[in-house]
Design an enzyme around this catalytic site. Structure first.
Site: not given
Length: 310
Positions: A13-14
């Site tokens: 993620d991110d």
């Protein structure tokens, strides 16, 4: 369980948060430890992330963000219910508070989500095969309906429903965080019907809350996977219709590897947060690339893949 074929999507993620996060996720992908990424299009290094994904052929989806940093929709950057008095999104808990008070305009939520899909398309050259929510905003009341409409409109098939089997037994999670997770779980249960009605799909199993940051270890990842599979199979068809031995179970493991952010570089407009600057990111990276984890996958018939492979 040996006969079971497990398809595991390990999502970093991110992606796009900062150059050091990007580098960490790419290193994990090249080591065979991450098989999929979720891009923050309002992240300060989003364009760089998209280039890296293209260069290394990393399967990439959209991490829709309504809680951290600035909107990408020009119209909403100045005057919008999505912004606090400082002109940024309300934050992880602030967004939830504003929502519960009825302060968020759902047409602005939809506008921003669509702008993020459009920007993703611009950066990567394709629509996202999967789209989930940063800080799990996509399963919140009201937002879930708008989110589902956007996915259906763009023909985005897959999302994430963050209900983790065995979460309640994880006594290492501090109470304040557990309260947050249980809220996410309740919101997720209430979202299933909405997503189903819109023809949206998600893997059989989600894990990643119990293995975040300092809590990540090879044994923790394994017990999360095992617990989840056992629970999933117990809910499988009745003995009258036994599960074929050769059946496939799909799992998404959410991870946050990276090299710690160094301010002021990074973030989504406000600079990097504490978690992104902490050693916990590096700890996740180092755990995920351990050869013992990789060999465990092989002996257990676990195949790493992305949403495109489902």
């Amino acid at each position: 369980l040996r006969m079971l074929q497990v398809k595991l999507i390990v999502t970093g993620d991110d992606f796009g948060y900062c150059p050091r996060r990007n580098q960490g996720i790419v290193d994990c992908f090249l080591a065979g430890a991450v098989s999929n990424v979720s891009l923050l299009v309002n992240g300060s290094a989003a364009a760089d992330a998209a280039k890296l994904a293209r260069r290394y052929n990393i399967p990439i989806g959209l991490h829709a963000n309504l809680s951290e940093g600035s909107p990408v929709c020009e119209v909403l950057k100045t005057n919008s219910s999505l912004l606090n008095q400082d002109g940024f999104f309300h934050g992880k808990m602030g967004f939830r508070t504003a929502l519960s008070k009825g302060l968020l305009n759902m047409s602005e939520v939809k506008q921003e989500l669509k702008a993020q899909v459009e920007l993703f398309h611009e950066l990567t050259g394709h629509l996202p095969p999967h789209m989930d929510g940063h800080q799990h905003i996509h399963v919140l009341p009201e937002v879930r309906h708008v989110f589902a409409e956007v996915l259906e409109e763009y023909g985005i098939t897959y999302t994430r429903v963050p209900v983790e089997p065995g979460l309640h037994n994880c006594d290492w999670i501090p109470p304040s965080l557990m309260d947050f997770y249980l809220g996410v779980e309740e919101d997720s249960f209430n979202t299933v019907d909405v997503f189903t009605r819109h023809g949206i799909r998600w893997p059989d199993i989600y894990i990643g809350l119990s293995t975040m940051g300092k809590n990540m270890s090879v044994s923790n990842i394994w017990s999360a996977i095992d617990t989840a599979i056992v629970e999933f199979l117990s809910k499988a068809p009745s003995p009258a219709h036994p599960t074929p031995q050769s059946r496939t179970v799909t799992i998404e493991l959410m991870v946050h590897p990276g090299y710690p952010s160094v301010p002021p570089v990074g973030g989504c407009g406000e600079g990097p947060d504490d978690f992104s600057q902490s050693w916990e990111r590096l700890h996740e990276l180092q755990t995920l690339i351990k050869p013992e984890l990789q060999s465990h996958y092989k002996t257990r018939n676990v195949q790493l893949c992305s949403f495109k492979d489902l």
